[in-house]
Scaffold this motif. Sequence first.
Motif, PDB file in Angstrom:
ATOM      1  N   UNK A  93      -9.173  50.229  21.605  1.00 58.59           N
ATOM      2  CA  UNK A  93     -10.552  50.682  21.457  1.00 58.59           C
ATOM      3  C   UNK A  93     -10.872  50.757  19.971  1.00 58.59           C
ATOM      4  N   UNK A  94     -11.965  50.109  19.566  1.00 58.17           N
ATOM      5  CA  UNK A  94     -12.327  50.089  18.144  1.00 58.17           C
ATOM      6  C   UNK A  94     -13.842  49.942  18.008  1.00 58.17           C
ATOM      7  N   UNK A  95     -14.427  50.727  17.154  1.00 61.12           N
ATOM      8  CA  UNK A  95     -15.833  50.610  16.761  1.00 61.12           C
ATOM      9  C   UNK A  95     -16.763  50.389  17.948  1.00 61.12           C
ATOM     10  N   UNK A  96     -16.522  51.146  19.032  1.00 59.52           N
ATOM     11  CA  UNK A  96     -17.370  51.038  20.207  1.00 59.52           C
ATOM     12  C   UNK A  96     -17.036  49.871  21.122  1.00 59.52           C
ATOM     13  N   UNK A  97     -15.996  49.122  20.808  1.00 59.84           N
ATOM     14  CA  UNK A  97     -15.562  47.987  21.618  1.00 59.84           C
ATOM     15  C   UNK A  97     -14.185  48.255  22.222  1.00 59.84           C
ATOM     16  N   UNK A  98     -13.818  47.442  23.194  1.00 60.49           N
ATOM     17  CA  UNK A  98     -12.497  47.539  23.815  1.00 60.49           C
ATOM     18  C   UNK A  98     -12.013  46.141  24.157  1.00 60.49           C
ATOM     19  N   UNK A  99     -10.804  45.806  23.704  1.00 61.48           N
ATOM     20  CA  UNK A  99     -10.228  44.500  23.995  1.00 61.48           C
ATOM     21  C   UNK A  99      -8.747  44.670  24.346  1.00 61.48           C
ATOM     22  N   UNK A 100      -8.160  43.596  24.866  1.00 55.92           N
ATOM     23  CA  UNK A 100      -6.743  43.606  25.228  1.00 55.92           C
ATOM     24  C   UNK A 100      -6.064  42.380  24.629  1.00 55.92           C
ATOM     25  N   UNK A 101      -4.883  42.571  24.100  1.00 54.60           N
ATOM     26  CA  UNK A 101      -4.055  41.476  23.608  1.00 54.60           C
ATOM     27  C   UNK A 101      -2.668  41.643  24.203  1.00 54.60           C
ATOM     28  N   UNK A 102      -1.850  40.595  24.152  1.00 56.67           N
ATOM     29  CA  UNK A 102      -0.514  40.709  24.721  1.00 56.67           C
ATOM     30  C   UNK A 102       0.495  39.902  23.928  1.00 56.67           C
ATOM     31  N   UNK A 103       1.772  40.172  24.205  1.00 56.37           N
ATOM     32  CA  UNK A 103       2.881  39.473  23.557  1.00 56.37           C
ATOM     33  C   UNK A 103       3.991  39.278  24.580  1.00 56.37           C
ATOM     34  N   UNK A 104       4.589  38.086  24.583  1.00 57.28           N
ATOM     35  CA  UNK A 104       5.682  37.798  25.508  1.00 57.28           C
ATOM     36  C   UNK A 104       6.972  38.449  25.019  1.00 57.28           C
ATOM     37  N   UNK A 105       7.658  39.147  25.944  1.00 51.49           N
ATOM     38  CA  UNK A 105       8.949  39.754  25.628  1.00 51.49           C
ATOM     39  C   UNK A 105       9.877  39.574  26.825  1.00 51.49           C
ATOM     40  N   UNK A 106      11.156  39.823  26.624  1.00 53.52           N
ATOM     41  CA  UNK A 106      12.129  39.883  27.700  1.00 53.52           C
ATOM     42  C   UNK A 106      12.651  41.317  27.760  1.00 53.52           C
ATOM     43  N   UNK A 107      12.599  41.921  28.952  1.00 53.91           N
ATOM     44  CA  UNK A 107      13.171  43.250  29.140  1.00 53.91           C
ATOM     45  C   UNK A 107      14.432  43.082  29.980  1.00 53.91           C
TER      46      UNK A 107
END
Length: 352
Positions: free
Chosen positions: A93-107
């Motif tokens: 959440x930033x400056x009245x906006x909301x976005x999503x990002x992701x990163x590939x990992x191995x658990x």
Amino acid sequence: MGLMKFFSCSILIFFLACGGETNPRNLFDIQIEGNRKQLQQGESVGVSIQNKKGKTIDHVSYFIDGKELPFQSGKIVLDIEKLGNKLLEAKIAYEGNSIAIDKKIKVLAKMPPEIYTYEVIQEYPHDIEAFTQGLEFHNDTLYEGTGSGKGRKSFLRKIDYRTGKVLQQTDLEKEYFGEGISILNDKVYQLTWQKRMGFIYDLSSLKRSDSFQYGESKEGWGLCNDGKKLYKSDGTEKIWILNPETLVEEGYIQTVTNKSIFNKANELEYVDGKIYANVWQKESMMIIDAKSGAIEGVINFGGLKKRVKQHDKLDVLNGVAYHPERGTFFVTGKNWDKLFEVRIKKKEDGDL
């Protein structure tokens, strides 16, 4: 369309095509402590957001498989159930906006697999022409499914395991290579290898009552059940979870150790929350946690193949069935002349 409107739209399209600020990855990126891509279940690891455009960030939450992860003092806790290839998602959440990002990992799993060995309790006769792909007990009767290897037709049969006598048999059409089997709700389910089709039989008569198509899974390898759901291996790292009524693939687990993701699960048997899986082309078997996919143990069946008749058609260890009343496992192989009743035990110092 007016010239000004056309010009404005053209600028917007160009801006988006070039990856303007509407592209979340041009604004933020997930940074993992030490740039690590392999992490462990339950581990606490430092994460941060790279703020590429100097935006004012109000709040960040981290998720895997839709579950929000505990986050405190710049660290997330990998408190997730299912292991394997994952997407770490950050909702920002930033400056009245909301976005999503992701990163590939191995658990991966917390602990390395424990090593097990076996003790042979009894030997029984087994059809040397059977290219075994699936074994399962119902009451005191052994059910076996085979492939079309070494020039033999695939079939499903009932066996008196003590004598090797075939009590009942249904052959598959020659175009089908039979694979794993499992018994649930008075039905026998049987996979085929590369035809992306499975069959359903009446438990008593072995008459085929229905068929089903595979979903996302690649092929048909091993099959087992926990009394409610079916588990299906397909030659990849995934073991698919099927609804036995609809045969829809409702999810999957991935088989992992503490060091890597593994993709060799073949014939399957479910016992007390664990999946026992033959390792393709190896004299070994994995013990897999059915909820997480963690490979908790490896059973070394080395030497067992030497106890059967040596011949040109002799193939690998494959086939595992648990006898609940006896509390023992029964194992065999493709074109083996013996079925072995074994007790599995942890390897101790001095065991071969």
